[in-house]
Design a protein around this motif. Structure first.
Motif, PDB file in Angstrom:
ATOM      1  N   THR A 122       0.810  -1.225   0.000  1.00  0.00           N
ATOM      2  CA  THR A 122       0.000   0.000   0.000  1.00  0.00           C
ATOM      3  C   THR A 122       0.843   1.275   0.000  1.00  0.00           C
ATOM      4  N   SER A 123       2.151   1.115  -0.038  1.00  0.00           N
ATOM      5  CA  SER A 123       3.013   2.301   0.057  1.00  0.00           C
ATOM      6  C   SER A 123       2.923   3.195  -1.171  1.00  0.00           C
ATOM      7  N   ALA A 124       2.649   2.610  -2.337  1.00  0.00           N
ATOM      8  CA  ALA A 124       2.510   3.439  -3.538  1.00  0.00           C
ATOM      9  C   ALA A 124       1.297   4.361  -3.413  1.00  0.00           C
ATOM     10  N   LYS A 125       0.198   3.830  -2.858  1.00  0.00           N
ATOM     11  CA  LYS A 125      -0.999   4.653  -2.675  1.00  0.00           C
ATOM     12  C   LYS A 125      -0.731   5.773  -1.668  1.00  0.00           C
ATOM     13  N   ALA A 126       0.063   5.465  -0.647  1.00  0.00           N
ATOM     14  CA  ALA A 126       0.423   6.504   0.319  1.00  0.00           C
ATOM     15  C   ALA A 126       1.237   7.602  -0.354  1.00  0.00           C
ATOM     16  N   SER A 127       2.112   7.215  -1.268  1.00  0.00           N
ATOM     17  CA  SER A 127       2.880   8.208  -2.017  1.00  0.00           C
ATOM     18  C   SER A 127       1.961   9.062  -2.882  1.00  0.00           C
ATOM     19  N   GLU A 128       0.966   8.411  -3.501  1.00  0.00           N
ATOM     20  CA  GLU A 128      -0.011   9.164  -4.287  1.00  0.00           C
ATOM     21  C   GLU A 128      -0.725  10.211  -3.421  1.00  0.00           C
ATOM     22  N   ALA A 129      -1.022   9.836  -2.184  1.00  0.00           N
ATOM     23  CA  ALA A 129      -1.708  10.768  -1.281  1.00  0.00           C
ATOM     24  C   ALA A 129      -0.887  12.032  -1.073  1.00  0.00           C
ATOM     25  N   THR A 130       0.428  11.888  -0.956  1.00  0.00           N
ATOM     26  CA  THR A 130       1.272  13.079  -0.760  1.00  0.00           C
ATOM     27  C   THR A 130       1.229  13.980  -1.983  1.00  0.00           C
ATOM     28  N   GLU A 131       1.121  13.377  -3.165  1.00  0.00           N
ATOM     29  CA  GLU A 131       1.053  14.179  -4.382  1.00  0.00           C
ATOM     30  C   GLU A 131      -0.293  14.887  -4.506  1.00  0.00           C
ATOM     31  N   CYS A 132      -1.341  14.245  -4.012  1.00  0.00           N
ATOM     32  CA  CYS A 132      -2.652  14.912  -4.005  1.00  0.00           C
ATOM     33  C   CYS A 132      -2.626  16.127  -3.081  1.00  0.00           C
ATOM     34  N   VAL A 133      -1.982  15.973  -1.931  1.00  0.00           N
ATOM     35  CA  VAL A 133      -1.859  17.113  -1.013  1.00  0.00           C
ATOM     36  C   VAL A 133      -1.028  18.213  -1.659  1.00  0.00           C
ATOM     37  N   ASN A 134       0.022  17.829  -2.356  1.00  0.00           N
ATOM     38  CA  ASN A 134       0.845  18.816  -3.049  1.00  0.00           C
ATOM     39  C   ASN A 134       0.018  19.583  -4.077  1.00  0.00           C
ATOM     40  N   GLU A 135      -0.833  18.862  -4.820  1.00  0.00           N
ATOM     41  CA  GLU A 135      -1.680  19.504  -5.821  1.00  0.00           C
ATOM     42  C   GLU A 135      -2.663  20.477  -5.177  1.00  0.00           C
ATOM     43  N   ASP A 175      -9.246  20.035   1.446  1.00  0.00           N
ATOM     44  CA  ASP A 175     -10.653  19.700   1.211  1.00  0.00           C
ATOM     45  C   ASP A 175     -10.816  18.189   1.067  1.00  0.00           C
ATOM     46  N   LYS A 176     -11.674  17.600   1.896  1.00  0.00           N
ATOM     47  CA  LYS A 176     -11.819  16.149   1.933  1.00  0.00           C
ATOM     48  C   LYS A 176     -12.319  15.583   0.610  1.00  0.00           C
ATOM     49  N   ALA A 177     -13.328  16.195   0.039  1.00  0.00           N
ATOM     50  CA  ALA A 177     -13.908  15.684  -1.206  1.00  0.00           C
ATOM     51  C   ALA A 177     -12.894  15.728  -2.347  1.00  0.00           C
ATOM     52  N   LYS A 178     -12.166  16.821  -2.427  1.00  0.00           N
ATOM     53  CA  LYS A 178     -11.174  16.948  -3.497  1.00  0.00           C
ATOM     54  C   LYS A 178     -10.021  15.972  -3.293  1.00  0.00           C
ATOM     55  N   PHE A 179      -9.601  15.813  -2.042  1.00  0.00           N
ATOM     56  CA  PHE A 179      -8.516  14.874  -1.752  1.00  0.00           C
ATOM     57  C   PHE A 179      -8.939  13.454  -2.101  1.00  0.00           C
ATOM     58  N   THR A 180     -10.134  13.073  -1.669  1.00  0.00           N
ATOM     59  CA  THR A 180     -10.634  11.726  -1.930  1.00  0.00           C
ATOM     60  C   THR A 180     -10.765  11.456  -3.425  1.00  0.00           C
ATOM     61  N   ALA A 181     -11.277  12.450  -4.146  1.00  0.00           N
ATOM     62  CA  ALA A 181     -11.421  12.299  -5.593  1.00  0.00           C
ATOM     63  C   ALA A 181     -10.060  12.134  -6.262  1.00  0.00           C
ATOM     64  N   CYS A 182      -9.110  12.910  -5.813  1.00  0.00           N
ATOM     65  CA  CYS A 182      -7.754  12.832  -6.369  1.00  0.00           C
ATOM     66  C   CYS A 182      -7.143  11.458  -6.102  1.00  0.00           C
ATOM     67  N   LEU A 183      -7.235  11.010  -4.852  1.00  0.00           N
ATOM     68  CA  LEU A 183      -6.622   9.740  -4.479  1.00  0.00           C
ATOM     69  C   LEU A 183      -7.302   8.567  -5.180  1.00  0.00           C
ATOM     70  N   ASP A 184      -8.626   8.608  -5.247  1.00  0.00           N
ATOM     71  CA  ASP A 184      -9.373   7.525  -5.884  1.00  0.00           C
ATOM     72  C   ASP A 184      -9.122   7.455  -7.391  1.00  0.00           C
ATOM     73  N   SER A 185      -8.787   8.590  -7.976  1.00  0.00           N
ATOM     74  CA  SER A 185      -8.596   8.638  -9.433  1.00  0.00           C
ATOM     75  C   SER A 185      -7.329   7.916  -9.879  1.00  0.00           C
ATOM     76  N   GLY A 186      -6.350   7.819  -8.981  1.00  0.00           N
ATOM     77  CA  GLY A 186      -5.085   7.201  -9.353  1.00  0.00           C
ATOM     78  C   GLY A 186      -4.270   8.042 -10.317  1.00  0.00           C
ATOM     79  N   LYS A 187      -4.543   9.333 -10.363  1.00  0.00           N
ATOM     80  CA  LYS A 187      -3.901  10.194 -11.346  1.00  0.00           C
ATOM     81  C   LYS A 187      -2.385  10.310 -11.168  1.00  0.00           C
ATOM     82  N   TYR A 188      -1.899  10.000  -9.963  1.00  0.00           N
ATOM     83  CA  TYR A 188      -0.456  10.097  -9.726  1.00  0.00           C
ATOM     84  C   TYR A 188       0.242   8.736  -9.687  1.00  0.00           C
TER      85      TYR A 188
END
Length: 248
Positions: A122-135, A175-188
């Motif tokens: 799950t570490s890759a998804k955690a890394s994606e989360a940091t990029e969503c926060v950066n965005e 913003d929770k909704a934006k963060f969740t959408a970003c993370l769920d999208s897998g865009k990073y």
């Protein structure tokens, strides 16, 4: 993502001995001291490392100036307990030496989440989360989030709790909704995998893995077998920085 590589070399002999000497001074003949002596460490330092280090670019996360005298590029895995310790060490090094362009710290993702039997799936998804926060929050938010996520993990009680990734972001004002959408999208996801692949080219075999940039040289902190030295203590990191600054 910019993946152009630079210089597969080079350690000059004096600088190689500076680094090896700093390690030896603290009794670190690497992770397996019983199997390694100081002569082997010096000999290893004099060999040309076969690595390709991607140049620092706008996609990187950096504390300090890209023009700093000494730059530590760290390849790291959020779920790695040794990376958690090294995060504290690097924070301390930046606070002590980060002024006046003396020292900078680049953080690159190297999640051990790939392959047939991933160590930290799950570490890759955690890394994606940091990029969503950066965005959503910018570079300062990225670093605050990264520090907080590392500090939140209790490796004695099961490690990373995935739901905490959202909780920490929201507490930080994301913003929770934006963060969740970003993370769920897998865009990073591709960015993280590309970072991992570039880390492999740079010689990373485990985490944390560090390459030191000094002048035109790229110095991997590895043992004679080519494996990462891992979470070096602050005293050793400080000694390396001090020795290199003295060679400016």
């Amino acid at each position: 993502v910019e993946t152009t590589t630079v210089a597969k070399r080079q350690w000059t002999t004096p600088l190689a001995i500076v680094i090896a000497g700093a390690l030896i001074a603290f009794g670190l003949s690497q992770q397996s001291p019983a199997k390694t002596d100081n002569k082997a460490l010096i000999n290893n330092a004099l060999n040309e490392p076969k690595i390709e280090v991607a140049p620092i670019s706008s996609v990187d996360h950096i504390r300090g100036s890209k023009d700093a005298d000494v730059i530590f590029i760290e390849y790291s895995d959020i779920e790695c307990p040794f990376c958690q310790m090294y995060q504290v060490t690097m924070e301390q090094a930046y606070k002590e030496y980060g002024k006046d362009k003396k020292f900078a710290w680049v953080y690159r993702h190297f999640p051990l989440a790939y392959g047939k039997d991933p160590l930290h799936p799950t570490s890759a998804k955690a890394s994606e989360a940091t990029e969503c926060v950066n965005e959503l929050g910018g570079e300062d938010a990225f670093w605050t989030y990264l520090d907080t996520v590392y500090a939140s993990i209790d490796h004695q009680k099961g490690g990373l709790v995935m739901s905490s990734l959202t909780d920490i972001a929201v507490k930080q004002g994301i913003d929770k909704a934006k963060f969740t959408a970003c993370l769920d999208s897998g865009k990073y996801a591709n960015k993280i995998k590309e970072s991992y692949d570039a880390g492999t080219k740079a010689g990373a075999r485990g985490t944390p893995y560090t390459v030191v940039l000094f002048k035109d040289q790229h110095i991997p902190l590895v043992n004679p077998e080519g494996n990462s030295l891992g979470a070096l203590p602050y005293e050793v990191v400080a000694r390396i920085i001090q020795e290199l600054l003295s060679k400016k």
